[in-house]
Design a protein around this motif. Structure first.
Motif, PDB file in Angstrom:
ATOM      1  N   TRP A 282      24.184  53.348  58.569  1.00  0.00           N
ATOM      2  CA  TRP A 282      23.914  52.031  59.142  1.00  0.00           C
ATOM      3  C   TRP A 282      22.979  52.080  60.351  1.00  0.00           C
ATOM      4  CZ3 TRP A 282      24.084  47.922  56.591  1.00  0.00           C
ATOM      5  CH2 TRP A 282      25.100  47.628  55.680  1.00  0.00           C
TER       6      TRP A 282
ATOM      7  N   ALA B 150      26.364  47.900  51.808  1.00  0.00           N
ATOM      8  CA  ALA B 150      27.587  47.228  52.261  1.00  0.00           C
ATOM      9  C   ALA B 150      28.560  47.022  51.104  1.00  0.00           C
ATOM     10  CB  ALA B 150      27.235  45.884  52.893  1.00  0.00           C
TER      11      ALA B 150
ATOM     12  N   PHE C 239      32.225  44.937  55.013  1.00  0.00           N
ATOM     13  CA  PHE C 239      31.141  45.868  54.728  1.00  0.00           C
ATOM     14  C   PHE C 239      31.697  47.270  54.560  1.00  0.00           C
ATOM     15  CE2 PHE C 239      27.120  43.694  56.573  1.00  0.00           C
ATOM     16  CZ  PHE C 239      27.496  42.509  55.984  1.00  0.00           C
TER      17      PHE C 239
END
Length: 486
Positions: free
Chosen positions: A71, A305, A226
């Motif tokens: 991320w 996600a 997510f």
């Protein structure tokens, strides 16, 4: 050369025009300074051309790429690629005209710009890289199309027999089907000039990209949160060495999604002036890169996600999604239709190059130069058949199909294509052309900064190529050509 139907030029001025009947003022309204029909492109049409040309099969591997980087690094790397692509696009826009930015001689294609600004051996190197890239794209598209055809069969099988059923399928059959279709289409003269091809390509690419995005969002909603981690796939799930190679390969996958500089000069050649074409193109580059990056971020991040570290290499065929099966079928059918046409558009310049070279080399050979008239349908124009064109184009399609059957690894091939094409075509040549065009002094601050950018991108490309090659080697340890089922 054009990508996904990029437009490259207009009909030449008819030299038989009677100037007494057409005053200079009237002629200037109809034709540009180079004698070609007046260009009518605007900021919006140029942006639309770029966006429709860029958003394609590269989007399907972005969720996997983000999954390898995590991320934090994933979105940052994608943003940095977009910045580099935008900046080098602005450098390239200044190389459309030689000399004066308003009245200088136009360069109609990327290769012409290289020839004008660099010349010599650089032109040959650029040509070899482009044609090598086109061969790679033909292989990549064959793999991607066969995987999508196989996915349609498997999704229908899962729907009928349940998700517990393995629903195995072999990709070889579908690659052969795709190859046969391409052999037939390769014999259509000027396939890349068919006007509606760009529209079909745009509709298809937006269809499957949007379905992938929509399914990703729905999966996130269903999961109520997510998935994924800050650093991506963790060591343990993969070995430390695999983590490194996959991270590098992810860079290649993202680079592939941004490798479109080769079409920018041709798109700029559709833009009207004033203002200068370079000004319009700089704005178009900013708008199109912003839209493309936003779309890529959504697709890649939503895919990650939805599936976290299990994000598939190809979002629509890795079967993280099972339902609705009919929507998956539509998306994969759209990929196949898009790639059938895109394969031909990409290969036409290579076909033409080899055929012109052969005609010059063996000008007296009937096999190479003689055209035979064949009537296929009554009342229709006869088809012009050339023996060499039939044999050479068919042999090329067969060769790319066989290579695809031996190495049917979508992610690895996409990463390698991105690595091989990004640095030379998106960074090196635009930088060198700009330095030459603007007469930037050696060792000046601007020169040093541009060279540092080029070297940094070269290192990234080498790393991405190494990661992709390592991926192929690892896959070959478990893959048995012509036997392995998926």
């Amino acid at each position: 050369m054009g990508e996904n139907g990029g437009h490259g030029g207009f009909p030449p001025l008819d030299i038989s025009i009677d100037l007494r009947q057409h005053p200079a003022q009237e002629l200037s309204k109809a034709y540009d300074d180079d004698g070609r029909l007046k260009r009518t492109g605007t900021l919006w049409t140029a942006s639309a051309h770029i966006i429709t040309a860029v958003i394609g099969s590269g989007v399907l591997s972005l969720a996997w790429a983000i999954g390898q980087l995590g991320w934090v690094a994933g979105p940052i790397v994608m943003f940095l690629f977009s910045l580099v692509t935008y900046y080098t696009s602005t450098l390239l826009s200044d190389c459309y005209r030689s000399g004066d930015p308003v009245t200088g001689k136009r360069n109609y294609t990327y290769m012409e710009a290289v020839r004008t600004n660099l010349g010599g051996m650089q032109v040959k190197i650029c040509g070899y890289i482009q044609y090598l890239n086109l061969v790679g794209v033909a292989i990549g598209y064959t793999i991607a199309a066969s995987i999508s055809m196989m996915a349609i069969k498997r999704s229908n099988c899962f729907h009928k027999k349940g998700h517990q059923n393995p629903c195995h399928a072999k990709s070889n059959t579908y690659m052969i089907v795709f190859g046969v279709v391409e052999i037939l289409f390769s014999q259509i003269p000027d396939f890349d000039q068919i006007w509606w091809l760009s529209i079909v390509a745009a509709v298809m690419s937006f269809t499957y990209s949007s379905i992938g995005l929509g399914l990703g969002i729905s999966e996130v909603v269903a999961n109520r949160g997510f998935k994924g981690s800050l650093t991506g796939v963790s060591i343990g799930a993969v070995t430390q060495t695999q983590k490194i190679w996959r991270t590098f390969q992810a860079l290649g996958d993202i680079a592939f999604a941004y490798s479109y500089s080769i079409i920018l000069i041709e798109i700029q050649d559709t833009v009207k002036s004033p203002p200068s074409e370079a000004k319009t193109m700089r704005k178009a580059a900013m708008l199109s890169v912003a839209v493309t990056t936003a779309f890529y971020m959504l697709c890649g991040c939503m895919g990650y996600a939805a599936f976290g570290d299990e994000a598939p290499g190809n979002l629509l065929t890795g079967f993280g999604f099972y339902d609705p099966f009919w929507l998956l079928d539509i998306a994969n059918a759209a990929i196949v239709v898009h790639l059938v046409g895109a394969y031909q558009v990409f290969c036409q310049p290579l076909f033409a190059f080899i055929e012109k070279w052969a005609a010059r080399r063996w000008s007296g050979s009937d096999f190479i130069t003689k055209e035979y008239t064949v009537r296929l349908l009554p009342g229709r124009s006869p088809y012009s058949l050339n023996s060499f064109r039939l044999v050479w184009r068919s042999a090329f399609v067969v060769a790319t199909t066989v290579v695809s059957m031996l190495l049917p690894f979508f992610n690895d091939v996409v990463g390698l294509l991105g690595a091989v094409g990004f640095w030379p075509l998106t960074v090196y040549f635009p930088v060198e052309m700009y330095v030459n065009h603007k007469k930037i002094p050696k060792w000046s601050t601007m020169w040093v900064c541009l060279q540092l950018l080029s070297v940094a991108c070269l290192i990234i490309s080498i790393a991405a190529a190494a990661g992709s090659i390592a991926g192929v080697v690892l896959d070959l340890k478990v893959y048995r050509p012509f036997k392995t089922e998926y």
